[in-house]
Write a protein that holds these residues in place. Sequence first.
Motif, PDB file in Angstrom:
ATOM      1  N   VAL A   1      -1.459  10.919  -0.674  1.00 59.97           N
ATOM      2  CA  VAL A   1      -2.870  10.540  -0.865  1.00 59.97           C
ATOM      3  C   VAL A   1      -3.481  11.606  -1.770  1.00 59.97           C
ATOM      4  O   VAL A   1      -3.844  12.691  -1.314  1.00 59.97           O
ATOM      5  CB  VAL A   1      -3.624  10.447   0.481  1.00 59.97           C
ATOM      6  N   PRO A   2      -3.554  11.305  -3.065  1.00 60.52           N
ATOM      7  CA  PRO A   2      -3.922  12.342  -4.035  1.00 60.52           C
ATOM      8  C   PRO A   2      -5.414  12.645  -4.016  1.00 60.52           C
ATOM      9  O   PRO A   2      -6.230  11.753  -3.805  1.00 60.52           O
ATOM     10  CB  PRO A   2      -3.542  11.711  -5.370  1.00 60.52           C
TER      11      PRO A   2
ATOM     12  N   LEU B   1       0.839  -1.197   0.000  1.00 63.11           N
ATOM     13  CA  LEU B   1       0.000   0.000   0.000  1.00 63.11           C
ATOM     14  C   LEU B   1       0.875   1.249   0.000  1.00 63.11           C
ATOM     15  O   LEU B   1       1.742   1.412   0.854  1.00 63.11           O
ATOM     16  CB  LEU B   1      -0.899  -0.009   1.239  1.00 63.11           C
ATOM     17  N   GLU B   2       0.631   2.139  -0.944  1.00 62.09           N
ATOM     18  CA  GLU B   2       1.399   3.387  -1.008  1.00 62.09           C
ATOM     19  C   GLU B   2       0.587   4.496  -0.356  1.00 62.09           C
ATOM     20  O   GLU B   2      -0.537   4.774  -0.742  1.00 62.09           O
ATOM     21  CB  GLU B   2       1.738   3.720  -2.465  1.00 62.09           C
ATOM     22  N   LYS B   3       1.158   5.090   0.684  1.00 61.25           N
ATOM     23  CA  LYS B   3       0.406   6.068   1.460  1.00 61.25           C
ATOM     24  C   LYS B   3       1.182   7.356   1.674  1.00 61.25           C
ATOM     25  O   LYS B   3       0.774   8.216   2.437  1.00 61.25           O
ATOM     26  CB  LYS B   3      -0.016   5.454   2.806  1.00 61.25           C
ATOM     27  N   ASP B   4       2.329   7.466   0.974  1.00 63.19           N
ATOM     28  CA  ASP B   4       3.147   8.679   1.129  1.00 63.19           C
ATOM     29  C   ASP B   4       2.445   9.904   0.555  1.00 63.19           C
ATOM     30  O   ASP B   4       2.596  11.017   1.069  1.00 63.19           O
ATOM     31  CB  ASP B   4       4.526   8.490   0.492  1.00 63.19           C
TER      32      ASP B   4
END
Lengths: 496, 496
Positions: A118-119, A113-116
Amino acid sequence: MRFAKLYDALIYDPKLHPERTHATLERFEEVLGIVLGGAAGSHIEKLRETMQGIAPRALLKPTHAEQILAYVDEAGIPTDQVDAMVTHLMYSEISTAEAIEMHEKYKIPVSRLEKDIVPVRGEGCWIMDTRGHWFLDMDSNYSATNLGMANAEIGRGLYNQAETLISMKEDRVQIARTRFLKEIDEMMPQGLDRFYWQNSGGEAVDKAIKLAKVHTQSRDVIAFKQGFHGRTHGAVSVTWNEKYRKPFGLHDEDWVHFAEFNDLDSVAQLMKETDAKIVILEVVQGEEAGNRPADPDFIKGLWETVHQNGGVIIDDEVQAGFGRTARKKGDWFACDAYGAVPDLMVIGKSFGGGYPVTAVVTTDAVSQSAEPGYDGSTFGGNPMAMTAALIAARQMRRLDVTGNVVTRAEQLRAGLNTLAQKYPFMEDVRGLGLMLAFSLGSADRVAQTQDLLREHGVKSSLSTGPYLRILPPTVLSKGEAAQFLTRLEAALDALT
Amino acid sequence: MRFAKLYDALIYDPKLHPERTHATLERFEEVLGIVLGGAAGSHIEKLRETMQGIAPRALLKPTHAEQILAYVDEAGIPTDQVDAMVTHLMYSEISTAEAIEMHEKYKIPVSRLEKDIVPVRGEGCWIMDTRGHWFLDMDSNYSATNLGMANAEIGRGLYNQAETLISMKEDRVQIARTRFLKEIDEMMPQGLDRFYWQNSGGEAVDKAIKLAKVHTQSRDVIAFKQGFHGRTHGAVSVTWNEKYRKPFGLHDEDWVHFAEFNDLDSVAQLMKETDAKIVILEVVQGEEAGNRPADPDFIKGLWETVHQNGGVIIDDEVQAGFGRTARKKGDWFACDAYGAVPDLMVIGKSFGGGYPVTAVVTTDAVSQSAEPGYDGSTFGGNPMAMTAALIAARQMRRLDVTGNVVTRAEQLRAGLNTLAQKYPFMEDVRGLGLMLAFSLGSADRVAQTQDLLREHGVKSSLSTGPYLRILPPTVLSKGEAAQFLTRLEAALDALT
């Protein structure tokens, strides 16, 4: 009502914004922090006293929203700051922390999960996140949003189509697809004018292999080391990285053979040793290889060898296609840049400007090997997908993205080569068009640089190995390309 | 300008209708015929004189549109008839004949092109075609448009989302998906709360099999005769009909074993003979079996047998799910109607109200067998898909579709059973909820009846064998169900 807009941002109107929900107190507090900075602390404290008993993540009710409005009024928060709050709340009425936790709770962890970032909002080559930070997009969502992360024109077309006819299976005649067909011909490589519509790149690769098997009356396939083609049983079987195949027992398929990329002897050898008549490749190898383009001689030789053997070539242009890899104006696909037309081509990602639409495209000859009953699709080429693809194709031509790619690629290459002279660990600037990469010597250094780039407001692309990949939108401007180079230099400076 | 609306229907405005193109003379003539009937002939003749040299399928230019307006004015065509022309032109500015020919020219013939109805407009359970004929929809596009063929509310949500953030890969946190997750929980069977988003039913089946293989550390799969699961390499391998597998060399996969449906011994036998720990089924078998529901005892026994063997069950609810097969209010999935929760469930079709979105849903236990790197998806669960799914789920609850399905199913079953008493060749009314079928004794008689139904303004569903299938929208009204029965009786009368 004073601050009516703030009320509408806290309590959603299902008629105007059926995609939203009511805000939470936690998000309102986050937004206070974004807008007021350090001054938010005391407001949050006082607000909590006022709103006692409201769970931070509960959906606010109209009475709660009125309490917040009263507080904002009483606290004398200036109107321009309230307007800024409204803006952030309209993009997200849910806190960043809750968004991340919900994803962690409900995700099947097949990927990290990429959470750097949050677009919440795109604008041209820029992305804004839930915290109001802007990032220069040098990834284009793996090349799926070459025209940018937001697209009101496609949105309008989709609205019109949805209120008219929202869906129709692949095998029925419809008008949206006819409109698309009337306009797409000039963009396709010569002779590739038969379409089978799908919904994801992997699915389309899977179906292209099926078609090639039928046409050649054979089942063996030659694919390439460091190639990537997708994740269905068919697509992952021809994908090199064993980590993607072994957990599913697909690492030892007797019908798949891997050749060395840019090595014609390796292909010829496999064609002798096996019955393979089907070759699948990316003309520019993407994420697994670090944007490695084929040698022109290799493509020429490969086409000759395969066709002399009565075989067919599947060109996977899912990531490369729709102008990204233009060598000259009008090169809509990577194969155009090599002057080679494959027997089957797989297109996707930016095909629909962000809408999930992909296709197998082939010649009349290959097409005629198919018979009714061989396949079928509920969503493939549905009217919404065709509407998105039509509008995206018109935008690409109107904005001359192939012309822009040629110019921007020159600018970026020159800038990257200059940087490579300054930083000894940086080398081998390569790629085609705006599918670029450069080596930093190690995967670790790539990861560090990507972190630094993010701190400097740049989102780079998924990279494996020592190559850092960049895939900016094909609408990248001269100023944005220059900004990227400046920010990259700052990141590399911080690194050393 | 007089007839300004007609001008706008002939020359499209890219700002208001970016999905359209300019009209052709051929379509204008077709529309004259629709609106004026027999009186159109002389107008068409005179118009052709006026418009000499304009190719019938060339896109009209503004000067041509002005000529048409002048003609309409001079000929004294009444305003209400001009308005009717505008309506038809706005739905399609391209002639039916050209639409069909373009599809024939560009289609890869993996399926048979359906051209009997060229739909342009949906409204609840009704579809209008290019010729202005209305059809009662008893198919729901294979169950992909349970909420009807048009959906302005989803359209509005998609517009808002597209102008904000049109795409984002599966593995990044985003807000549209968070909104969806906050609302969906109550609709899912107990314990199934881990999602992996995909774009088509076949793709999701393919990925469910991958997950099940990882979790069970085995690769053999038991599927059922007359089952249908999709078309990717993985999905078609577990699909019974050999015609769908053999052309691709997928008819003899050593990891697939077919059991008899509703026959527990057959499953138990295969589990003994092989290492199979994975079972995939449709609880109500769809298109290949003629909507055949599982026996409750079979489901109970199957669940026990598989779980005693340490295996997992994949329930393919792509066609049955989202209320279609409700036995009681709140049965969102066919498994709910049986009180059985599978280990993995595949959902799709009406999940997004027409937008291509599907998913694998599973338990926490199965989910934990997945590791980052095992899969990945660019489009799966993108913000547009999640927006469509959220709004569709809200609509389903607001309209109480499960409650409606229960009532309408009773009404239709009673009506069909009455008809079966009148027509001796009609028998075995069966199915679950609004996934119904009845036998007419032969595939030929089904085909004839479907033709007659179409003449009576009813679109029935894809049927193989002697069963005629009906899958009306789950929002079917009492009056519409009654109309269907009346029209079916008329068709059956014409048949005999």
